[in-house]
Design a protein around this motif. Structure first.
Motif, PDB file in Angstrom:
ATOM      1  N   VAL A   3      81.989  43.988  54.934  1.00 36.77           N
ATOM      2  CA  VAL A   3      81.255  42.557  54.616  1.00 36.77           C
ATOM      3  C   VAL A   3      79.939  42.974  53.586  1.00 36.77           C
ATOM      4  O   VAL A   3      79.718  42.426  52.692  1.00 36.77           O
ATOM      5  N   VAL A   4      79.276  44.217  54.015  1.00 35.39           N
ATOM      6  CA  VAL A   4      78.128  44.593  53.419  1.00 35.39           C
ATOM      7  C   VAL A   4      78.637  44.866  51.974  1.00 35.39           C
ATOM      8  O   VAL A   4      77.900  44.468  50.907  1.00 35.39           O
ATOM      9  N   ILE A   5      79.689  45.804  51.530  1.00 39.34           N
ATOM     10  CA  ILE A   5      80.092  45.933  50.237  1.00 39.34           C
ATOM     11  C   ILE A   5      80.557  44.800  49.765  1.00 39.34           C
ATOM     12  O   ILE A   5      80.067  44.565  48.353  1.00 39.34           O
ATOM     13  N   ALA A   6      81.164  43.841  50.095  1.00 38.93           N
ATOM     14  CA  ALA A   6      81.329  42.501  49.674  1.00 38.93           C
ATOM     15  C   ALA A   6      80.173  41.756  49.129  1.00 38.93           C
ATOM     16  O   ALA A   6      80.028  41.254  47.929  1.00 38.93           O
ATOM     17  N   LEU A   7      79.245  41.851  50.002  1.00 40.37           N
ATOM     18  CA  LEU A   7      77.840  41.188  49.430  1.00 40.37           C
ATOM     19  C   LEU A   7      77.017  41.765  48.468  1.00 40.37           C
ATOM     20  O   LEU A   7      76.683  41.099  47.573  1.00 40.37           O
ATOM     21  N   ALA A  67      75.766  42.004  42.934  1.00 41.58           N
ATOM     22  CA  ALA A  67      75.627  42.671  41.644  1.00 41.58           C
ATOM     23  C   ALA A  67      76.633  41.833  40.615  1.00 41.58           C
ATOM     24  O   ALA A  67      75.835  41.945  39.310  1.00 41.58           O
ATOM     25  N   ILE A  68      77.482  41.249  40.794  1.00 38.62           N
ATOM     26  CA  ILE A  68      78.108  40.462  39.704  1.00 38.62           C
ATOM     27  C   ILE A  68      77.112  39.277  39.510  1.00 38.62           C
ATOM     28  O   ILE A  68      76.947  38.718  38.307  1.00 38.62           O
ATOM     29  N   ALA A  69      76.499  38.732  40.287  1.00 38.72           N
ATOM     30  CA  ALA A  69      75.618  37.579  40.312  1.00 38.72           C
ATOM     31  C   ALA A  69      74.629  37.885  39.349  1.00 38.72           C
ATOM     32  O   ALA A  69      73.939  37.391  38.481  1.00 38.72           O
ATOM     33  N   LYS A 118      75.510  38.741  35.699  1.00 42.34           N
ATOM     34  CA  LYS A 118      75.868  37.539  35.082  1.00 42.34           C
ATOM     35  C   LYS A 118      74.359  37.005  34.709  1.00 42.34           C
ATOM     36  O   LYS A 118      74.359  36.504  33.464  1.00 42.34           O
ATOM     37  N   GLN A 119      73.555  37.175  35.567  1.00 41.05           N
ATOM     38  CA  GLN A 119      72.165  36.719  35.186  1.00 41.05           C
ATOM     39  C   GLN A 119      71.562  37.556  34.137  1.00 41.05           C
ATOM     40  O   GLN A 119      71.004  36.946  33.084  1.00 41.05           O
ATOM     41  N   ALA A 120      71.779  38.971  34.222  1.00 36.66           N
ATOM     42  CA  ALA A 120      71.401  39.706  33.135  1.00 36.66           C
ATOM     43  C   ALA A 120      71.975  39.473  31.801  1.00 36.66           C
ATOM     44  O   ALA A 120      71.381  39.581  30.724  1.00 36.66           O
ATOM     45  N   TRP A 121      73.093  39.120  31.935  1.00 42.91           N
ATOM     46  CA  TRP A 121      73.873  38.903  30.293  1.00 42.91           C
ATOM     47  C   TRP A 121      73.367  37.146  29.982  1.00 42.91           C
ATOM     48  O   TRP A 121      73.779  37.101  28.785  1.00 42.91           O
TER      49      TRP A 121
END
Length: 137
Positions: free
Chosen positions: A119-123, A128-130, A133-136
């Motif tokens: 769960v921690v790794i998934a979060l 990280a993906i979110a 995406k914001q950075a891009w």
């Protein structure tokens, strides 16, 4: 010698305690019977000459009685064997259950530890993906 004298003499020669001792010492039934016949050959021949047809019928009935007793003993042993095996199976099941609980405890503790990590790794991955995406964007 009369029939009753011969039978009494043969009965004295066939002591169950002595037979059981021979069995405990490793003799098989065939050897015990052959030894008895050899030791009492004269009396047995005399007995055979005195036997009447009704005596032979009586011997057949005694033989059937012995067969019935033997079968009864075997059934009792089988029941005892089955009873012991059921008790053994019940005891084994009791022994198996705790070990299954231990393995379930191990599995559940494994799942708790690894599912928390998952769960921690998934979060973290979602975050990280979110963030990426914001950075891009």
């Amino acid at each position: 010698m009369t029939l009753s004298q011969i039978l009494n003499s043969l009965e004295k020669s066939w002591q169950k305690d002595d037979i059981l001792l021979k069995i405990k010492n490793g003799l098989v039934a065939e050897e015990i019977v052959n030894e008895f016949l050899a030791n009492n050959e004269i009396q047995i021949k005399e007995l055979n000459s005195l036997l009447r047809p009704e005596d032979i019928d009586l011997l057949n009935q005694v033989e059937q009685l012995s067969t019935c007793e033997s079968k009864l003993i075997n059934k009792i042993k089988d029941l005892n064997y089955l009873e012991n095996n059921e008790n053994y199976d019940i005891n084994n099941q009791k022994k198996i259950l705790p070990s299954n609980r231990v393995s379930f405890n191990r599995i559940s503790s494994f799942m708790i530890v690894w599912s928390n990590k998952f769960v921690v790794i998934a979060l973290l991955t979602i975050s990280a993906i979110a963030l990426s995406k914001q950075a891009w964007a």
